[in-house]
Design a protein around this motif. Structure first.
Motif, PDB file in Angstrom:
ATOM      1  N   SER A   1       4.075  -5.762 -16.720  1.00 46.65           N
ATOM      2  CA  SER A   1       3.751  -5.661 -18.146  1.00 46.65           C
ATOM      3  C   SER A   1       4.851  -6.123 -19.092  1.00 46.65           C
ATOM      4  O   SER A   1       4.577  -6.371 -20.259  1.00 46.65           O
ATOM      5  N   LEU A   2       6.093  -6.252 -18.658  1.00 48.17           N
ATOM      6  CA  LEU A   2       7.177  -6.573 -19.594  1.00 48.17           C
ATOM      7  C   LEU A   2       7.322  -8.068 -19.850  1.00 48.17           C
ATOM      8  O   LEU A   2       7.208  -8.531 -20.978  1.00 48.17           O
ATOM      9  N   HIS A   3       7.608  -8.823 -18.798  1.00 52.36           N
ATOM     10  CA  HIS A   3       7.862 -10.259 -18.938  1.00 52.36           C
ATOM     11  C   HIS A   3       7.025 -11.023 -17.921  1.00 52.36           C
ATOM     12  O   HIS A   3       6.653 -10.482 -16.877  1.00 52.36           O
ATOM     13  N   ASP A   4       6.764 -12.295 -18.229  1.00 50.11           N
ATOM     14  CA  ASP A   4       6.127 -13.157 -17.240  1.00 50.11           C
ATOM     15  C   ASP A   4       7.062 -13.306 -16.044  1.00 50.11           C
ATOM     16  O   ASP A   4       8.295 -13.298 -16.188  1.00 50.11           O
ATOM     17  N   ILE A   5       6.459 -13.462 -14.872  1.00 49.67           N
ATOM     18  CA  ILE A   5       7.263 -13.524 -13.650  1.00 49.67           C
ATOM     19  C   ILE A   5       6.712 -14.608 -12.738  1.00 49.67           C
ATOM     20  O   ILE A   5       5.507 -14.875 -12.719  1.00 49.67           O
ATOM     21  N   SER A   6       7.587 -15.272 -12.017  1.00 55.13           N
ATOM     22  CA  SER A   6       7.191 -16.360 -11.126  1.00 55.13           C
ATOM     23  C   SER A   6       7.732 -16.105  -9.723  1.00 55.13           C
ATOM     24  O   SER A   6       8.524 -15.181  -9.497  1.00 55.13           O
ATOM     25  N   GLN A   7       7.281 -16.958  -8.781  1.00 55.43           N
ATOM     26  CA  GLN A   7       7.745 -16.915  -7.389  1.00 55.43           C
ATOM     27  C   GLN A   7       7.570 -15.512  -6.783  1.00 55.43           C
ATOM     28  O   GLN A   7       8.454 -14.982  -6.107  1.00 55.43           O
ATOM     29  N   VAL A   8       6.409 -14.919  -7.031  1.00 57.46           N
ATOM     30  CA  VAL A   8       6.144 -13.566  -6.538  1.00 57.46           C
ATOM     31  C   VAL A   8       5.778 -13.629  -5.050  1.00 57.46           C
ATOM     32  O   VAL A   8       4.969 -14.459  -4.628  1.00 57.46           O
ATOM     33  N   LYS A   9       6.378 -12.726  -4.289  1.00 59.40           N
ATOM     34  CA  LYS A   9       6.139 -12.703  -2.841  1.00 59.40           C
ATOM     35  C   LYS A   9       6.142 -11.258  -2.353  1.00 59.40           C
ATOM     36  O   LYS A   9       7.060 -10.498  -2.644  1.00 59.40           O
ATOM     37  N   VAL A  10       5.089 -10.895  -1.622  1.00 58.67           N
ATOM     38  CA  VAL A  10       4.981  -9.567  -1.011  1.00 58.67           C
ATOM     39  C   VAL A  10       4.979  -9.757   0.502  1.00 58.67           C
ATOM     40  O   VAL A  10       4.144 -10.495   1.043  1.00 58.67           O
ATOM     41  N   SER A  11       5.916  -9.107   1.178  1.00 54.85           N
ATOM     42  CA  SER A  11       6.007  -9.199   2.643  1.00 54.85           C
ATOM     43  C   SER A  11       5.707  -7.829   3.239  1.00 54.85           C
ATOM     44  O   SER A  11       6.411  -6.854   2.948  1.00 54.85           O
ATOM     45  N   VAL A  12       4.653  -7.756   4.065  1.00 54.48           N
ATOM     46  CA  VAL A  12       4.225  -6.492   4.678  1.00 54.48           C
ATOM     47  C   VAL A  12       4.477  -6.590   6.182  1.00 54.48           C
ATOM     48  O   VAL A  12       3.786  -7.325   6.901  1.00 54.48           O
ATOM     49  N   LEU A  13       5.473  -5.860   6.645  1.00 58.18           N
ATOM     50  CA  LEU A  13       5.828  -5.881   8.069  1.00 58.18           C
ATOM     51  C   LEU A  13       4.900  -4.947   8.849  1.00 58.18           C
ATOM     52  O   LEU A  13       4.721  -3.779   8.483  1.00 58.18           O
ATOM     53  N   LEU A  14       4.306  -5.458   9.930  1.00 60.64           N
ATOM     54  CA  LEU A  14       3.426  -4.656  10.777  1.00 60.64           C
ATOM     55  C   LEU A  14       4.205  -4.132  11.976  1.00 60.64           C
ATOM     56  O   LEU A  14       5.083  -4.817  12.516  1.00 60.64           O
ATOM     57  N   ALA A  15       3.872  -2.914  12.384  1.00 57.88           N
ATOM     58  CA  ALA A  15       4.517  -2.321  13.562  1.00 57.88           C
ATOM     59  C   ALA A  15       4.147  -3.132  14.811  1.00 57.88           C
ATOM     60  O   ALA A  15       3.110  -3.813  14.840  1.00 57.88           O
ATOM     61  N   PRO A  16       4.971  -3.067  15.880  1.00 58.92           N
ATOM     62  CA  PRO A  16       4.722  -3.881  17.083  1.00 58.92           C
ATOM     63  C   PRO A  16       3.338  -3.686  17.688  1.00 58.92           C
ATOM     64  O   PRO A  16       2.751  -4.639  18.211  1.00 58.92           O
ATOM     65  N   LYS A  17       2.797  -2.485  17.626  1.00 53.36           N
ATOM     66  CA  LYS A  17       1.493  -2.236  18.250  1.00 53.36           C
ATOM     67  C   LYS A  17       0.320  -2.530  17.316  1.00 53.36           C
ATOM     68  O   LYS A  17      -0.831  -2.282  17.654  1.00 53.36           O
ATOM     69  N   VAL A  18       0.632  -3.068  16.113  1.00 55.95           N
ATOM     70  CA  VAL A  18      -0.394  -3.382  15.118  1.00 55.95           C
ATOM     71  C   VAL A  18      -0.576  -4.894  15.054  1.00 55.95           C
ATOM     72  O   VAL A  18       0.399  -5.655  15.082  1.00 55.95           O
ATOM     73  N   SER A  19      -1.826  -5.351  14.947  1.00 57.48           N
ATOM     74  CA  SER A  19      -2.111  -6.786  14.859  1.00 57.48           C
ATOM     75  C   SER A  19      -3.072  -7.059  13.708  1.00 57.48           C
ATOM     76  O   SER A  19      -3.818  -6.177  13.270  1.00 57.48           O
ATOM     77  N   TRP A  20      -3.020  -8.294  13.231  1.00 57.97           N
ATOM     78  CA  TRP A  20      -3.931  -8.726  12.159  1.00 57.97           C
ATOM     79  C   TRP A  20      -5.197  -9.266  12.793  1.00 57.97           C
ATOM     80  O   TRP A  20      -5.151 -10.047  13.755  1.00 57.97           O
ATOM     81  N   THR A  21      -6.343  -8.888  12.254  1.00 60.58           N
ATOM     82  CA  THR A  21      -7.625  -9.309  12.835  1.00 60.58           C
ATOM     83  C   THR A  21      -8.056 -10.689  12.365  1.00 60.58           C
ATOM     84  O   THR A  21      -9.036 -11.233  12.870  1.00 60.58           O
ATOM     85  N   GLY A  22      -7.358 -11.244  11.388  1.00 58.19           N
ATOM     86  CA  GLY A  22      -7.745 -12.543  10.836  1.00 58.19           C
ATOM     87  C   GLY A  22      -8.569 -12.437   9.571  1.00 58.19           C
ATOM     88  O   GLY A  22      -8.907 -13.451   8.959  1.00 58.19           O
TER      89      GLY A  22
END
Length: 625
Positions: free
Chosen positions: A504-525
């Motif tokens: 809400s304060l200032h415009d922002i660029s180059q935004v990146k969110v990194s979500v680390l998954l635990a070793p026993k967790v996988s992405w289903t696609g």
């Protein structure tokens, strides 16, 4: 026989209606009608008059032939003017031809900085200058017909406001229509006036040599040198960067570069003065300059410089010096919400005698609210808060009892910027910053001596924030996931991870969110994203959501979600599994230029704390079949 036949034939030709042959031996004259004679006379007279008319037309028309070169307009006035002094210009126009001029309109186009006062004759139209509806300027006249050989004049009075040495061009035009002509003609004229001098004179008086911490007094005297009152002028004082103003008489407006004073009405030959007091609270030994400018202010913010003077003095290094750093910065920096700020105040005795009973202050000036979390203050030396200051003295920091010649000391402390939730109470505040300063004060009997450090400004980056949730059921209790809940050994359970970005304060660029998954967790696609792109880094086993830019004008948080799968093992029985151990948020504040790098202090577990229905079912159980 032939003669008789011929005679009879002639008689037949000349017989009248009664069959009688007229007497051909004499002729009778028949008198003409009086009307016929009159008409013939009239026609003859008209023919003569028409001839004379055509002859007169050609002679007269030749003498009244119109020539545009016979009409002229010119501007007369001074080629050199004094800024701020009244100036008179004359618009002269003349008809050197024989044809009368009709529908005459004169216009006068003023250059930037010309202030119209009056005109004779009075203008027919008034336009506004600089877009100000209250500032009328006369620039158009509807004039009477001008016969051949006649001339006219318009007198204009006004004041030029401009920089010394600048050249102003005036433009006059005359439009007209010659008698019996349907076309309109125009003549123009230009005239240049150069601004050669200022109506002001002024001088700056002050010391030629000064010590750090010693009071400095400057006197600025200024005078109106012309026989007219002056208004709309300013005095601007550009100060050395390490000079601090303590007092001004009269009161001046302060900005980053120095001080500005809007002069009141200055009567003819009137003289006034400004007193400025302050000191060099820190800084290296050497030359310092005070630049003083006097100028007229334009309607659109222009600064028409009239005079400039520079007062120089030599700064002698003080025996006591102080410096301030915040997170290693000595001038301007930035910080994120929730970030810890590390302050370091260094002070040193460069003299040949010791100093006793020192007092050190850290001074804060917060813009946009109480940005610093005072409860987070930490220091090895027990300072105490007083309003917007932290104070150390010999009572809580023993090293301040005495500072020997050549000795150097340091005060270190830490304090946190408040968390992003603080911004919720600061609606409307966009530019948050903290101006920081350190001061060292010594009291020796009745003498009080103090110096200040370099100022350090910390700008606060935008309140970019991320909310993360793990859910098996949605808000309407519909199933989002599949598989057993609670989680069972050897069986896969899928659920959704939701990400919500707000700013809400200032415009922002180059935004990146990194979500680390635990070793026993996988992405289903499976994934969904409202803005930007979401991808899977198989090497690091993490989901990455990237957005080129987030503006401050969106009402709802940006959303993304993706599906993960978990298959517990026998060793996980009875445990609550960590599914997402780490989340990083990055971006660049486009206003402060600062980089945002935050670790979100939340992990997603199999207990699904954000799912009202799935919550509390996170411990892994053995499969019943």
């Amino acid at each position: 026989m032939k003669e008789d036949l011929k005679k009879n034939l002639i008689n037949d030709i000349y017989k009248d209606k009664k069959g009688e042959t007229p007497d051909m031996s004499r002729l009778d004259y028949k008198k003409k009608s009086n009307l016929t004679i009159f008409l013939i006379g009239i026609i003859a007279v008209l023919a003569v008059l028409a001839g004379f008319s055509w002859l007169g037309f050609f002679i007269f028309n030749r003498s009244l032939k119109f020539s545009e070169q016979k009409v002229a307009i010119e501007i007369k006035g001074p080629e050199e003017v004094i800024s701020g002094e009244e100036t008179v210009y004359f618009i002269n126009y003349i008809n050197n031809g024989n044809v009368e001029l009709q529908d005459i309109e004169a216009s006068f186009h003023y250059p930037e900085g010309f202030i119209f006062k009056e005109a004779e004759p009075h203008p027919s139209k008034e336009l506004t200058s600089y877009g100000d509806p209250e500032d009328k300027i006369g620039n158009m006249w509807h004039l009477e017909n001008l016969k051949g050989g006649k001339r006219g004049k318009i007198t204009i009075r006004g004041v030029f406001i401009g920089e010394i040495g600048s050249v102003a061009r005036l433009n006059a035009s005359l439009t007209f229509r010659p008698l019996n002509f349907s076309s309109e003609f125009e003549e123009t004229s230009f005239f240049d006036s150069k601004i050669i001098s200022s109506p002001f004179s002024f001088m700056v008086n002050g010391p030629s040599e000064v010590r750090v911490g010693e009071e400095v007094e400057l006197e600025i005297k200024y005078q109106n040198n012309i026989e007219e009152a002056l208004q709309g002028a300013k005095i601007k004082i550009i100060l050395p960067s390490d000079f601090t103003i303590a007092e001004t008489i009269p009161e001046l407006s302060l900005d980053k570069a120095g001080a500005i004073y809007e002069l009141p009405l200055l009567k003819p030959q009137e003289e006034k003065s400004i007193i400025l007091k302050g000191k060099f609270s820190h800084g290296e030994e050497g030359k310092r300059e005070f630049k003083v400018q006097i100028a007229f202010a334009g309607k659109e913010g222009q600064f028409f410089l009239q005079e400039e003077k520079i007062h120089s003095c030599h700064l002698i290094g003080g025996e006591l010096i102080a410096s301030l750093t915040i997170n290693g910065l000595k001038d301007v920096g930035y910080a994120n919400f929730g970030e810890k700020l590390h302050y370091s105040i260094v002070y040193k005795n460069k003299g040949e005698k010791p100093f006793h009973s020192l007092q050190i202050k850290a001074i804060f000036k917060e813009f946009g609210g109480n940005i610093l979390d005072r409860s987070s203050f930490e220091s090895d030396d027990k300072g105490y808060f007083k309003d917007d200051e932290i104070i150390w003295d010999e009572n809580n920091a023993s090293q301040l009892k005495m500072l020997s010649p050549g000795e150097e000391g340091v005060i270190n402390f830490q304090i946190n910027v408040k968390s992003p939730t603080f911004q919720a109470a600061m609606e409307g505040a966009k530019d948050l910053k903290i101006e920081n300063l350190a001061e060292v004060k010594i009291e020796e009997g009745k003498n009080v001596f103090s110096i200040q450090s370099n100022p350090v400004v910390i700008q606060i980056n935008t309140d970019l924030d991320l909310k993360i949730e793990g859910r098996y059921f949605d808000e309407n209790s519909f199933s989002l996931g599949e598989g057993p809940l609670p989680f069972e050994v050897g069986k896969a359970t899928t659920l959704r991870i939701f990400l919500y970005l707000s700013n809400s304060l200032h415009d922002i660029s180059q935004v990146k969110v990194s979500v680390l998954l635990a070793p026993k967790v996988s992405w289903t696609g499976k994934s969904e994203v409202a803005s930007g792109e979401i991808s899977f880094d198989s090497v690091a086993n993490k989901m990455v959501w990237e957005i080129p830019q987030i503006l401050t004008n969106f009402e709802k948080p940006l959303e993304a979600n993706f599906e993960i799968s978990v298959k517990p093992q026998e060793k996980d029985v009875g445990k609550v599994l960590v599914l997402v151990p780490e989340v990083l948020l990055e971006g660049k504040d486009e206003k402060t230029g600062g980089k945002i790098l935050r670790e979100i202090e939340k992990t997603i577990t199999s207990d699904l704390e954000d799912d009202p229905i799935g919550k509390g079912k996170g411990r892994v159980v053995r499969s019943t079949f």
